[in-house]
Enzyme design. Structure first.
Site, mmCIF file in Angstrom:
data_model
loop_
_atom_site.group_PDB
_atom_site.id
_atom_site.type_symbol
_atom_site.label_atom_id
_atom_site.label_comp_id
_atom_site.label_asym_id
_atom_site.label_seq_id
_atom_site.Cartn_x
_atom_site.Cartn_y
_atom_site.Cartn_z
ATOM 1 N N GLU A 125 -1.998 28.956 9.186
ATOM 2 C CA GLU A 125 -2.417 29.549 10.465
ATOM 3 C C GLU A 125 -3.926 29.780 10.562
ATOM 4 O O GLU A 125 -4.518 29.670 11.632
ATOM 5 C CB GLU A 125 -1.686 30.874 10.696
ATOM 6 C CG GLU A 125 -0.228 30.734 11.087
ATOM 7 C CD GLU A 125 0.713 30.461 9.917
ATOM 8 O OE1 GLU A 125 0.232 30.287 8.764
ATOM 9 O OE2 GLU A 125 1.933 30.413 10.155
ATOM 10 N N ALA A 180 5.495 26.627 14.133
ATOM 11 C CA ALA A 180 5.539 26.764 15.594
ATOM 12 C C ALA A 180 5.579 25.384 16.252
ATOM 13 O O ALA A 180 5.054 24.416 15.710
ATOM 14 C CB ALA A 180 4.312 27.533 16.078
ATOM 15 N N GLY A 199 5.332 29.064 10.379
ATOM 16 C CA GLY A 199 6.562 29.754 10.756
ATOM 17 C C GLY A 199 7.773 29.220 10.001
ATOM 18 O O GLY A 199 8.741 29.945 9.765
ATOM 19 N N GLU A 239 7.767 31.093 6.842
ATOM 20 C CA GLU A 239 8.130 32.484 7.141
ATOM 21 C C GLU A 239 9.633 32.613 7.374
ATOM 22 O O GLU A 239 10.260 33.591 6.967
ATOM 23 C CB GLU A 239 7.340 32.983 8.358
ATOM 24 C CG GLU A 239 5.850 33.122 8.050
ATOM 25 C CD GLU A 239 5.049 33.587 9.247
ATOM 26 O OE1 GLU A 239 5.025 32.836 10.248
ATOM 27 O OE2 GLU A 239 4.466 34.682 9.202
#
Ligand code: NAD
Length: 695
Positions: free
Chosen positions: A126, A62, A103, A106
């Site tokens: 996270e 992020a 992210g 991911e």
């Protein structure tokens, strides 16, 4: 400016993320990715797609700059981008190098194939922000590396080198060279050999012991995470990968992510993350300010602080000249340093050779001759202006031009110290915390004349010796100790009014502080404060009105080092034992001052002590001693054992609501005989009235 680059090599489209510094997945990059993907899908000449970052980062996840802004939720959101990759009709190969985290990982999990450099750094961190991976990480990773390995990575947030995962379905190829070349070659092979488009979502988590392992994880994580909600949520989410339909699990994962985002714990942890980065930004210090070289350091005083300070540099491979007044003190100081290293060696943290290598970097001395060529001096002698004066006048004579001259003083005025030299722009405060080889905080005290490059060099050096640095202006006690004085006064006011040390310590430790004020006082030594109070009374020309702490000192109770202070201590033990002698001294004090003790609740103890910190923090902020409220939080989190899950005193005040803090302070200020410092700081009132917060 586009945040992706697009090129076609043979018939493979290479989409390169280009959003410095770490390809944070902000709104522009997310939509850039979808656009590039659509372009590749629409081009009949393109048969496969490679998704790449650069050598430093595939993607760090992020975009922290977007946290808390509408862009964070702007479409296409990350799960949409990942589904678009996964559902692509043309094979997608991720080419991974550098960091591939959160992210970013991911995103890579949405590709059909993955090629990585062996040294790429893989993580789903996270949980360290009080969250769980919210874009499919908890569902796709266990399908690719197995339940146990995925749980470990997700619950710990730890970073793993890609090479360690090379035998899993996470990576199709692990290479030492350029992963993009390898990915393009693999993409061509996938097309030529008509290999399937492998989607992680279509896999099953295979693990015969899965249910038992999940139960085991629930128990251990539940016990270890204490009050933190995120680690257990991570376990639950990973467990869904075993038995929930993929899309249901994705939706539930997203809901958990959003719920965690709203917890005070996550808010605090994200605040700390951002605050540490913000602390490095200093007004009037342009990026790229040239740094001075610091290859050799001089430390003056081999006492409690000088020894610990020296170790910081030895640990970083920087040689130190250590100066004392007497051979005996020098030997004692060096002996303590060696003993500390040998204890680390006993615990297996250092080898015997490393102990010797570090000791070889320190040169003991009794004269200033060896200071001629040092690049930085840190003075850690007695806390007395006359002694500091003598030291700085000498340094001014012996040190080479351009040497940085620093004081580790806890309270004294850096501008006065600078004025003892003819080079005040080279002088600043480098305030370490005890034990200096352990505590993370470094307050960098910027004098009125401190040169920008001196400040910049000190900031860079702090990083090198692994400290968290915060810049403070000049005032009595700087940021941390100036606030601590108000906190201590609030605690001692509570003693006078009816509470006992063990109750106050208990309430604040329950709140989350590592140690209450009285245990801390006993550890640091009560004689220090006693001497300061005597000095201040003498300076002000007034007669000292002894408080309970002075009575303890008069009775020879200096804390742990004398076996008794606020508490008593069994020989060889550090466990504080409530003591009737202390209670009697307190009772005498109350009687002598006509105080009828009242019953005080734990909530009031926390309010008074923490709001005293907040109120002084607001004054420090208004005076510009601290550049931002989050700097104050960093000081308290890293130097004073303030609980990370509270985010620091200033964020705590924000979470309580500033109008509520102001109301409580007004109540305390209105009590008969209340100290004027309880009046709410003007800045606090102003923010509260405007409906604003510190952060
Ligand atoms: P300390 O008494 O343990 O050590 C001071 C040392 O300095 C002694 O070994 C003494 O022999 C030596 N010394 C005194 N005058 C000297 C001189 N002129 N030349 C060379 N050596 C000299 O004290 P400390 O706790 O290490 O504190 C040192 C400084 O660090 C003080 O300014 C103090 O305020 C500050 N400080 C202390 C703490 C703490 O928790 N102890 C924390 C932060 C800052």
């Amino acid at each position: 400016m586009s945040s992706t680059r697009y090129e076609v090599r043979a018939s493979t489209a290479v989409i390169t993320m280009d959003h410095p510094p770490v390809n944070g997945l902000g709104a522009a990059l997310r939509s850039g990715l979808v656009d590039a993907l659509d372009r590749a899908l629409a081009d009949p000449a393109v048969t496969a797609i490679v998704l790449a970052g650069n050598a430093r980062a595939f993607s760090g996840g992020a975009d922290v700059k977007e946290f808390g802004t509408p862009q964070a939720a702007a479409e296409p959101r990350l799960p949409v981008v990942i589904s678009a990759l996964e559902d692509s009709s043309k094979p997608v190969v991720a080419a991974i190098a550098g960091i591939c985290m959160g992210g970013g990982l991911e995103l890579a999990l949405g590709a059909h194939y993955r090629v990585t450099r062996a040294d790429a750094q893989i993580a789903l961190p996270e949980v360290k922000l009080g969250l769980l991976p919210g874009a499919g990480g908890t569902q796709r990773l266990p399908r690719l590396i197995g339940l146990e390995a995925a749980l470990n990575m997700i619950v710990s947030g730890a970073t793993v080198p890609a090479s360690r995962l090379k035998d899993t379905a996470l990576f199709d190829e692990v290479v030492d060279g350029d992963p993009v070349d390898a990915a393009v070659a693999l993409a061509a092979r996938v097309v030529a050999d008509k290999l399937p488009l492998k989607r992680a979502r279509d896999l099953k988590v295979r693990d015969p012991q899965a249910e038992a392992f999940v139960q085991f994880a629930r128990n251990t994580v539940g016990a270890m995470a204490k009050n933190l909600p995120a680690p257990l949520k991570c376990v639950e989410a990973v467990a869904w990968s075993l038995n929930k339909p993929f899309d249901d699990a994705l939706r539930m994962e997203r809901e958990s992510f959003i719920a965690l985002m709203h917890t005070p714990e996550s808010r605090a942890m994200r605040h700390v993350f951002a605050a540490e980065r913000a602390a490095g930004k200093i007004a009037g210090l342009p990026e790229g300010t040239p740094l001075r070289t610091v290859a050799k350091v001089g430390v003056i005083g081999a006492g409690t602080m000088g020894g610990g300070i020296t170790m910081n540099f030895l640990n970083a491979g920087i040689s130190v000249v250590l100066l004392e007044m007497k051979q005996e003190a020098l030997d004692k100081g060096l002996g303590t340093i060696r003993r500390n290293y040998e204890n680390s060696a006993k615990k297996g943290k250092l080898t015997a050779q490393q102990v010797e290598d570090r000791m070889a970097l320190v040169t003991p001395t009794l004269t200033y001759d060896a200071f001629k060529d040092v690049d930085l001096v840190i003075e850690a002698v007695f806390e007395n202006m006359d002694v500091k004066e003598q030291v700085f006048r000498t340094l001014d004579e012996v040190c080479k031009p351009g040497a940085i001259l620093a004081s580790n003083t806890s309270y004294l005025n850096i501008d006065r110290i600078a004025a003892f030299t003819k080079r005040p722009s080279d002088v600043l405060g480098l305030h370490f915390f005890s034990p200096a080889n352990v505590m993370k905080l470094l307050e960098i005290v910027r004098g009125a004349q401190t040169a920008p490059d001196v400040l910049a060099t000190s900031m860079a050096l702090a990083k090198k010796i692994k400290k968290v640095a915060v810049v403070s202006g000049v005032c009595d006690g700087f940021i941390g100790n100036r606030m601590l004085a108000r906190y201590g006064a609030a605690a001692s006011g509570l003693i006078n009014a009816g509470a006992l040390p063990q109750q106050i310590d208990g309430a604040l430790q329950q709140f989350g502080l590592a140690m209450g004020p009285f245990r801390m006082g006993d550890l640091a030594g009560l004689d220090i404060g006693w001497a300061t109070r005597k000095r201040k009374a003498a300076e002000a020309g007034v007669e000292m009105k002894p408080v309970v702490a002075d009575k303890l000192c008069e009775a020879g109770r200096f804390g742990q080092k004398t076996g008794a202070g606020w508490y008593r201590y069994e020989a060889g033990h550090r466990e504080p034992i409530p003591d009737a002698v202390t209670e009697a001294l307190i009772a005498d004090y109350r009687a002598a001052n006509g105080i009828t003790p009242r019953k005080i609740g734990d909530a009031e103890i926390v309010e008074r002590c923490i709001y005293a910190l907040v109120n002084e923090g607001a004054r420090i902020l208004a005076e510009g001693i601290a550049a931002r409220a989050s700097d104050i939080d960093i000081v308290y989190l890293n130097g004073y054992g303030f609980p990370a899950v509270r985010g620091g005193p200033m964020l705590y005040a924000d979470m309580v609501g500033l109008p509520n803090v102001v109301r409580a302070l007004r109540r305390f200020a209105a009590e008969p005989g209340a100290d004027a410092s309880w009046q709410p700081a003007p800045l606090l009132v102003e923010l509260a009235q405007a409906g604003k917060s510190f952060n």
